[in-house]
Design an enzyme around this catalytic site. Structure first.
Site, short mmCIF file in Angstrom:
data_model
loop_
_atom_site.label_atom_id
_atom_site.label_comp_id
_atom_site.label_asym_id
_atom_site.label_seq_id
_atom_site.Cartn_x
_atom_site.Cartn_y
_atom_site.Cartn_z
N HIS A 79 -4.64 19.91 -29.40
CA HIS A 79 -3.19 19.79 -29.57
C HIS A 79 -2.44 21.09 -29.51
O HIS A 79 -1.21 21.09 -29.58
CB HIS A 79 -2.87 19.12 -30.91
CG HIS A 79 -3.05 17.64 -30.91
ND1 HIS A 79 -2.05 16.77 -30.57
CD2 HIS A 79 -4.12 16.88 -31.19
CE1 HIS A 79 -2.50 15.53 -30.65
NE2 HIS A 79 -3.76 15.57 -31.03
N LYS A 86 12.99 18.10 -35.40
CA LYS A 86 11.55 18.33 -35.23
C LYS A 86 11.14 19.28 -36.35
O LYS A 86 12.01 19.80 -37.05
CB LYS A 86 11.24 18.95 -33.87
CG LYS A 86 12.11 20.16 -33.53
CD LYS A 86 11.85 20.75 -32.15
CE LYS A 86 12.33 19.90 -31.01
NZ LYS A 86 11.29 19.25 -30.26
N ARG A 87 9.85 19.49 -36.52
CA ARG A 87 9.46 20.47 -37.54
C ARG A 87 10.07 21.83 -37.25
O ARG A 87 10.31 22.18 -36.09
CB ARG A 87 7.92 20.57 -37.59
CG ARG A 87 7.27 19.39 -38.31
CD ARG A 87 7.78 19.23 -39.71
NE ARG A 87 7.33 20.33 -40.55
CZ ARG A 87 6.31 20.26 -41.39
NH1 ARG A 87 5.64 19.14 -41.54
NH2 ARG A 87 5.96 21.31 -42.10
N LYS A 141 9.43 26.55 -31.75
CA LYS A 141 10.36 25.51 -31.33
C LYS A 141 11.79 26.05 -31.20
O LYS A 141 12.67 25.40 -30.65
CB LYS A 141 10.32 24.34 -32.32
CG LYS A 141 8.98 23.57 -32.30
CD LYS A 141 8.96 22.47 -33.35
CE LYS A 141 7.66 21.70 -33.42
NZ LYS A 141 7.50 20.69 -32.34
N THR A 194 6.87 14.89 -28.38
CA THR A 194 7.10 13.46 -28.21
C THR A 194 8.55 13.12 -28.58
O THR A 194 9.08 12.11 -28.12
CB THR A 194 6.15 12.61 -29.08
OG1 THR A 194 6.19 13.11 -30.42
CG2 THR A 194 4.73 12.66 -28.55
N LYS A 252 11.43 10.30 -27.00
CA LYS A 252 12.24 9.34 -27.75
C LYS A 252 13.71 9.48 -27.38
O LYS A 252 14.43 8.48 -27.20
CB LYS A 252 12.06 9.56 -29.27
CG LYS A 252 10.61 9.40 -29.75
CD LYS A 252 10.44 9.94 -31.17
CE LYS A 252 8.98 10.16 -31.51
NZ LYS A 252 8.80 10.95 -32.75
#
Ligand code: PLP
Length: 824
Positions: free
Chosen positions: A358, A546-547, A552, A654, A658
Site C-alpha cells: 500500500h 482525507k487523513r 497529501k 479512493t 468517490k
C-alpha cells in the site's frame, strides 16, 4: 425478508414488539437510540436467515474461501446499507414514516464502527461488500477494538482526541461466537524435544496466553441472499481470575494474563501511513492472525482429512504487511501441529498467502527489532530465521558474490525483521494498488524483488462500492442515473458509461445542477449545525477530505487560500466566483506538523470568514470528525475534489473515486489512481497540475531541489510564507506556525526542506485553480464535464477490483444462495 419483512404492517408490528421486549416501553416512550436498536433487530432477523443459508451453501458446495486479513475495517454504519442491499430501503423508510419516524434520524443513532484509520481500512470494507455482492465466499479477519478511531473535536482551532466508545449501547450487527475460541500464546521460550521417530518437536513454554473470541458481523450482498462474515477478534483472559492460580502462588501470572487480554484489543493505533513500532501493535498483529488462521484451519479440517488440500480451499490475502506474521504462523501450525516437514509446509504456505503493498514511504515500512520480535514470538522468530536462512541462500545462488543484494533483500538484517521482505518471499502474489504505484514498485522500491520474482508482481487498482457511495450517500443522483441508464449500474458500474450520451443535453445538465444544489443545501445545513458557519450554497464547494498527512499536502491547499485572500484584498474587483473551501481530516495523535496544519486551517478560517470586506467571497470550513457517515454527505455536495498529493506518494487514493462518482471535478496531480481517472475521462475534464512522479523521483535522487530559490523569486509565495511567521493569522503568537514555515524552507530543521515539493508545485496549482474559476462561470459546460466524469467512473467500482483479484490471484467460484420465505 423479501416478502415477509416488507410486508409493511408486519415490519411495523415487529418494531413495536422489539421496543416492548427490549425496553419495556411503548413507541412514544422510546428514545431514537432505542428505536434504532429495535429496527436493527428486525433487520438482523432477516439477515440471519440469509446468513444461515449462506453457511449451509458453504458446507454443501465446499468452495475455496478468501480470508481477507486486515488490521483495519473502516465499515461505516451498517443499518442503511443493509437495507439497501436487502432492497428494502424505501419500503422501510415509508413504513417508519407512517409511524412518524424519520429513517435518517434513526440511522444517525448508529455509532460509526471506525475500526480503521483511512483509505486502507475503507478499502477492506468496500472489498467485503463487493465480495458478498458478487457472491464470492469470503471472511474478513480483523480485531474488535473496544475503541476505534478517536472522535475528533476542534477546540480553539486545535484537534482534541476523544475515545470512540462505539460499543457503549451494544452493537446490534454483531454476534458473539464463544464456541470458536482459540488460545494465542506470547513470550516464554522454545524447548526442542527429541521424538522417538528421530524428529524434533518444538514446544513453547513459560508463555502467557489469551483466549481469542470471535464476533461475527454479517456482510450483506446486494439482492442475492449472500451474507458473508467479518470475524473480528476480542480477547479474554484464559481463565477468569482463578483461585486456582492464586492457590498455586501464580497470582502475578493470573493478573498479567488478565491485563494482557484487556490491553490487547483496547484501541486502534491512530496512525495512517506511519508505523508506531510499539510492542503492543505486534501483539495485536499476531493475536488476530493466529486466531484467524486457527479458525480457518479448523473449518478446513472439518471436512478435509488431507492438509495438503489447503491451497485448493483457502487463500489468505494480507492487506499490507500488518498481517504478515501469518506466513510464519501458518508454517508453525503445519510444522508443529500437523507434523509436516519443512519443504512440505513451505510448499503449502507459499500457495496460500498473497500480499498487497500500500505504500512506498519509508516511515510506513514495517520493521521490527529482533529483540522485541524474538522475545514476544519466540517460536515464530525461529521460523522466520529459517525462512531467512534459506532465502539468503537463494539470493546468493542467483547473485554469487553480490553481498549487497543480500543486505538489501534479506528478511532479517541489521537487527531488524523486515515484514515486506517476508511477505514478498512467502507470498505467491505481490500487488500494488494502482498502475503507477505498481510500476514504481517494480522499477524502484522493490526492483530487486521484481528481478528475482517477476511472476509474482501484479496490479490491482483500488475501487469503491457504488452501493454505499452513490445509492446510499447520494440517493437523488442515484435515481437520476437510473432514469437515464437503467438500474444495472448498481451491480455493474461499467453501465454508467451510457450517461455520456446525455452530457450535452441541456435539460439533463440542469437536472444534474439541481441535484448538486440540493446536496449542497444538505451539507450547508450540516455545516451550519456543526460549525455554526453560514456558507453560500451557490459558491463553489471545493473539498479536501482525507487523513491529514504532509504528503497529501493540505498545506498546499491552505497556502493557496491565503494567496487568494491576498489577491482579493489587493484587487477587490477581480473576477472571482465565491468559493467555500471545505476541509476534513484527522491527524495522528503524535504527528506535530499535521496537527499544526489543522490549527492553521482554522486560524485562516477565523480571519477570512470574519472579514466583511470580501463580501463572503471566500469561506473556509473545517468539518470536525471526518468519518464514513459524514463522508457520504460531503462527497455528494462537492463541486471540486482536491487530490493534490506529491506525485509518487499516494499509492492509489479512493476518495478521488468517490468524488468522481458523485460528479465533482478533480484538481489533482498525476499520482495514484488520478492517472487512471485521467485515462478514463480525459485530461480535459480534470484540472491536472504539478510535477510528474518521474520528476519528483529524479529530484529526490539528485537532491537538487531548492525551495529557497522559489521563495526568493516569487513574491506571492514570499508574502504567503511570511504570513506564517509574522502573526498575520496568529497575532497573539506570531511564532505559532514557525514549524510549518521551517518545513518548507529550513534545512536545519528537517533533513531536506520542502520534502513534499509544495513550493515547486505552487504556481502550477494556482494556474489550475484559476482554470476552475473560469470553467465554473459556464455552468452548462461545468455540468457537461461533471456528467462525463460520472459516466467515466465505471472502472473504479470495487466490484471490478474484486473480480480482478478473483481472476488473477484468488481463483474463487461464485456461490448461489436461495432462502425460503418464512411462512408467518
Ligand atoms: C475514502 C475514505 C478515505 C480515503 O480517502 P483518500 O482521499 O483516498 O485518502 C479516508 N477516510 C474515509 C472516511 C473515507 O471514506
Amino acid at each position: 425478508m423479501k416478502s415477509k419483512m416488507f410486508e409493511k404492517e408486519t415490519f411495523k408490528k415487529e418494531v413495536v414488539e422489539n421496543v416492548k421486549y427490549l425496553y419495556r416501553k411503548t413507541m412514544d416512550e422510546a428514545s431514537e437510540q432505542e428505536i434504532f436498536q429495535a429496527v436493527s433487530y428486525v433487520v438482523k432477523d432477516v439477515i440471519i436467515d440469509q446468513w444461515l443459508a449462506t453457511q449451509q451453501e458453504f458446507d454443501k458446495a465446499d468452495p475455496k474461501i478468501v480470508y481477507y486479513m486486515s488490521m483495519e475495517f473502516l465499515m461505516g454504519r451498517a443499518l442503511g446499507n443493509n437495507l439497501i442491499n436487502l432492497t428494502v430501503y424505501n419500503e422501510v423508510k415509508e413504513a417508519l414514516e407512517e409511524m412518524g419516524i424519520n429513517l435518517n434520524a434513526i440511522e444517525d443513532q448508529e455509532p460509526d464502527p471506525a475500526l480503521g484509520n483511512g483509505g486502507l481500512g475503507r478499502l477492506a470494507a468496500c472489498f467485503m461488500e463487493s465480495l458478498a455482492t458478487l457472491g464470492y465466499p469470503a471472511y474478513g479477519c480483523g480485531i474488535r477494538y473496544h475503541y476505534g478511531m478517536f472522535r475528533q473535536k476542534i477546540e480553539n482551532g486545535y484537534q482534541v482526541e476523544e475515545p470512540d466508545n462505539w460499543l457503549q449501547n451494544g452493537y446490534p450487527f454483531e454476534l458473539k461466537r464463544p464456541e470458536y475460541n482459540f488460545e494465542v500464546k506470547f513470550g516464554g521460550y522454545v524447548r526442542a524435544e527429541a521424538q522417538p521417530d528421530g524428529r524434533t518437536r518444538f514446544v513453547q513454554e513459560g508463555y502467557q496466553s489469551v483466549k481469542a473470541i470471535p464476533y461475527d458481523m454479517p456482510i450483506v450482498g446486494y439482492n442475492n441472499n449472500v451474507v458473508n462474515t467479518l470475524m473480528i477478534w476480542d480477547a479474554e483472559p484464559m481463565e477468569c481470575f482463578e483461585l486456582d492460580s492464586f492457590d498455586k502462588g501464580d497470582y502475578h501470572r493470573a493478573i498479567e494474563q488478565q491485563n494482557l487480554a484487556k490491553n490487547l484489543v483496547e484501541v486502534l493505533y491512530p496512525n495512517d501511513n506511519h508505523i508506531a513500532g510499539k510492542e503492543l501493535r505486534l501483539k495485536q498483529q499476531y493475536f488476530f492472525v493466529s486466531a484467524s488462521l486457527q479458525r480457518a484451519i479448523a473449518r478446513f479440517k472439518k471436512n478435509h482429512p488431507d492438509i495438503h488440500m489447503l491451497p485448493e480451499k483457502a487463500v489468505f490475502q494480507m492487506n499490507d504487511t500488518h498481517p504478515t506474521v501469518a506466513v510464519a504462523e501458518l508454517m508453525r501450525i503445519l510444522l508443529d501441529e500437523e507434523g509436516l516437514e519443512w519443504d512440505d509446509a513451505w510448499n503449502i504456505t507459499t500457495k496460500c498467502c498473497a500480499y498487497t503493498n500500500h505504500t512506498i514511504m519509508a516511515e510506513a515500512l514495517e520493521k521490527w527489532p529482533i529483540e522485541i520480535f524474538s522475545r514476544l514470538l519466540p517460536r515464530i522468530y525461529q521460523i522466520v530465521e529459517e525462512i531467512n536462512r534459506r532465502f539468503v541462500l537463494e539470493i546468493q545462488q542467483k547473485y554469487p558474490g553480490d553481498n549487497h543484494k543480500v543486505e538489501k533483500m534479506a528478511i532479517i538484517y541489521d537487527g531488524q525483521v523486515k515484514m515486506a521482505h517476508l511477505a514478498i518471499c512467502a507470498g505467491y502474489s505481490v500487488n500494488g494498488v494502482a498502475a503507477l504505484h505498481t510500476e514504481i514498485l517494480k522499477k524502484q522500491e522493490l526492483k530487486d524483488f521484481y528481478e528475482m520474482f517477476p511472476e509474482k508482481f501484479n496490479n490491482k487498482t483500488n475501487g469503491i462500492t457504488q452501493r454505499r457511495f452513490l445509492m446510499h450517500g447520494d440517493p437523488l443522483l442515484a435515481d437520476w442515473v437510473t432514469k437515464y441508464v437503467g438500474k444495472d449500474w448498481i451491480t455493474d458500474l461499467s453501465r454508467i458509461k451510457r450517461l455520456e450520451f446525455y452530457a450535452d443535453d441541456e435539460k439533463v445538465q440542469q437536472e444534474f445542477l439541481n441535484i448538486k444544489y440540493q446536496n449542497k443545501l444538505r451539507l450547508a445545513s450540516y455545516i451550519e449545525e456543526h460549525n455554526g458557519i453560514e456558507v453560500n450554497p451557490r459558491s463553489i464547494f471545493d473539498v479536501q477530505v482525507k487523513r491529514l498527512h504532509e504528503y497529501k499536502r493540505q498545506l498546499l491547499n491552505i497556502l493557496h487560500v491565503m494567496y487568494l485572500y491576498n489577491e482579493l484584498k489587493e484587487h477587490p474587483d477581480m473576477e472571482f466566483i465565491p468559493r467555500t473551501f471545505i476541509f476534513g481530516a484527522k491527524a495522528a495523535a503524535g504527528y506535530r506538523n499535521a496537527k499544526l496544519t489543522i490549527k492553521l486551517i482554522n486560524s485562516v478560517a477565523d480571519v477570512i470568514n470574519n472579514d466583511k470586506s470580501i463580501n463572503g467571497k471566500i469561506k473556509v470550513v473545517f468539518i470536525e470528525d471526518y468519518k464514513v457517515s459524514n463522508a457520504e454527505i460531503i462527497f455528494a455536495a462537492a463541486d471540486v475534489s482536491e487530490q493534490i498529493s506529491t506525485a509518487s506518494k499516494e499509492a492509489s487514493g479512493t476518495g478521488n473515486m468517490k468524488f468522481m462518482l458523485n460528479g465533482a471535478l478533480t484538481i489533482g496531480t498525476m499520482d495514484g489512481a488520478n492517472v487512471e481517472m485521467a485515462e478514463e475521462v480525459g485530461k480535459e475534464n480534470m484540472f491536472i497540475f504539478g510535477m510528474s512522479s518521474d520528476e519528483v523521483i529524479a529530484h529526490e535522487q539528485k537532491r537538487d531541489y531548492d525551495p529557497m530559490q522559489i521563495f526568493n523569486n516569487d513574491q506571492d509565495v514570499r508574502k504567503v510564507l511570511m504570513q506564517l511567521i509574522n502573526g498575520f493569522y496568529s497575532p497573539n503568537d506570531p511564532e505559532l506556525f514557525r514549524d510549518l514555515y521551517n518545513s518548507l524552507l529550513n534545512t536545519q530543521c528537517t533533513q531536506y526542506a520542502d520534502t513534499y515539493f509544495i513550493l515547486a508545485d505552487f504556481r502550477s496549482y494556482v494556474e489550475a485553480q484559476k482554470k476552475i474559476n473560469a470553467a465554473y462561470a459556464d455552468e452548462k459546460e461545468w455540468a457537461r464535464k461533471a456528467i462525463l466524469n460520472i459516466a467515466a467512473s465505471g472502472k473504479f467500482s470495487s466490484d471490478r477490483t474484486i473480480q480482478e483479484y478473483v481472476d488473477d490471484i484468488w481463483h474463487l467460484n461464485k456461490i448461489t444462495v436461495t432462502v425460503d420465505d418464512k411462512a408467518e
